[in-house]
Design an enzyme around this catalytic site. Structure first.
Site: not given
Length: 475
Positions: A33, A445, A35-39
């Site tokens: 697939g 705060h 480059f870079g994979g799923t992410c």
């Protein structure tokens, strides 16, 4: 047969293993697939880019609560999609080209399977227009980083009707009119938020009694109640079959009810891609759930073969995979001085509305383990900045060992929860007690972090267990 010093299977986090320290080695990188994979291509990055758009759209819709007159004319989905994937597709192509331009790296586009010890057959050319072929190669060392894929239950597969997964749904040409989401985990929650903001009706179908059931029980219950006013939520029920035709789907549930929608998104979990590599031929053992077995050094049961990321980790998160990649890189270069991967206090975020973050144990896990723990909850509406946000639902929940004061878990729901949780992650990772964390640094705060500091101070710990507050050093 080609031989390489190092073969990396998977160009997601696997691609991050190799840097300038590997310039003296002959390296092969294999992926079928982009480059870079799923992410990069179909996971955390595009989804968060789309979530930001959803947050903007919902912010405009809610502006009247703050006395701001604003009107949303709609979400231009084709423009949004082009902004996201126009950039990410370019990033993937540039990442691949950068590896091809490196003289010591050989890039193969194709599917890899083991044929023996550190030996792989790579079927190449599929979908590239260059014609299919096969290449056999061997690596002195091999890194497996083949990731995972969306799981699809039998009733959906057997129906023969179209469905979407997180791999495909973000590239739809237009938002569905009615999106049915099968699953109630973080992927379902995030993508429901995206498409609801883009104008889709949403039905969530989850067989557990709450959505986000892997979260702390307080988070899961509160989130389920909140989104039940926004979506059609069906909990405690499972899908039995899918009927109808493309664009007119009918989901039949085991409680006798049905859901009619034009689009089905399947988001019931992910499956490690270990079943696609013929791991047994290489002597690589698998867990019962399909994950590759690795030790603390990311070594598999096959000598010279490492693994990282979703194919092996119990925490399928990009930041975990990146840490494992750094461990693998070190251990490849320094086999005599290996380092371990730590999975202590792994943080995770759910980028939905409201945003959610967690680290460490849930309260139900503390009970199951029989721990002597203290719990404290502080709502954002009880802080000055919570007044500014008009936040009525967000809260911080912390769990600590009653005897030592060390944090066991942290759970946040509300604006920027994934950022706010980081001080608690640092404390859990570095062994900082609740008292020291609450009393030693100054907390700004007004800021939403005050919910964290007050929750820490409210913990009912054993007397003298964690007095907190280190004395100032003499000048």
């Amino acid at each position: 047969m080609r031989s390489h010093d190092l073969v990396i299977v998977g160009a997601g986090s696997g691609n991050a293993v190799v840097d300038e320290r590997f310039a003296h080695l002959d390296v092969a990188v294999i992926d079928e697939g982009p480059f870079g994979g799923t992410c990069l291509n179909r996971g955390c990055i595009p989804s968060k880019m789309l979530v930001h758009v959803a947050d903007l759209a919902d912010g405009i819709r809610d502006a009247g609560r703050f006395g701001v007159r604003a009107r949303l004319d709609g979400v231009d989905w084709p423009a949004v999609r082009e902004r996201v994937f126009g950039r990410l597709d370019r990033e993937a192509a540039e990442g691949e080209q950068g590896r091809r331009d490196d003289p010591n790296i050989h890039v193969l586009k194709g599917h890899a399977r083991f044929t023996g010890e550190r030996t792989l057959l790579v079927t190449t050319g599929a979908g590239t227009g260059t014609g299919a072929g096969a290449v056999t190669l061997r690596g002195e060392q091999v890194v497996l980083a083949t990731g995972s894929r969306p799981a699809v239950p039998p009733p959906v597969q057997e129906s023969g009707l179209p469905y979407e997964t997180s791999d495909t749904v973000m590239r739809l040409e237009r938002p569905p009119h009615h999106l049915a989401v099968l699953g109630g985990g973080y992927i379902a929650a995030e993508l429901a938020h995206v498409f609801h903001a883009a104008g889709s009706r949403i039905t969530l179908i989850e067989q557990e009694d709450t959505l986000l059931s892997a979260q702390d029980e307080s988070i899961a219950t509160a989130y389920t109640t909140i989104v039940a006013d926004r979506y059609d939520v069906r909990t405690g029920t499972a899908l039995t079959r899918v009927e109808g035709e493309p664009g007119r789907l009918r989901l039949v549930l085991d409680d006798g009810t049905t859901v009619e929608a034009d689009t089905l998104l399947v988001a019931v979990g992910r499956t490690p891609n270990s079943d696609r590599i013929d791991a047994a031929r290489a002597g690589i053992d698998l867990h019962d759930d399909g994950r590759v077995v690795v030790d603390a050094f990311q070594r598999t049961t096959a000598p010279g073969v490492f693994a990282l990321g979703d194919v092996c980790t119990p925490f399928p998160l990009k930041h975990v995979a990146n840490r494992e990649a750094r461990v693998v890189a070190h251990n490849l270069l320094h086999p005599g001085d290996p380092v371990r991967t730590s999975h202590e206090a792994v943080p995770a975020g759910v980028f939905t509305r409201p945003q959610i973050a967690q680290a460490g144990r849930t309260e139900q896990q503390c009970r199951q383990e029989g721990l002597d723990y203290a719990v404290s909850v502080r709502r954002f509406r009880d802080t000055a900045y919570g007044w500014a946000l008009e936040d009525g639902t967000g809260f911080c929940k912390v769990l600590a060992d009653r005897r030592t004061g060390l944090l066991l878990g942290a759970h946040l729901m509300g604006p920027q929860a994934a950022t706010l949780i980081q001080p608690l992650v640092v404390a859990m990772s570095c062994g900082i007690t609740a008292g020291d964390l609450a009393r030693t640094p100054l907390w700004i705060h007004p800021a939403p972090t005050e919910a964290l500091s007050t929750a820490l101070l409210d913990l009912d710990l054993d007397p003298g267990a964690d007095p907190g507050g280190r004395p100032e050093r003499p000048s």
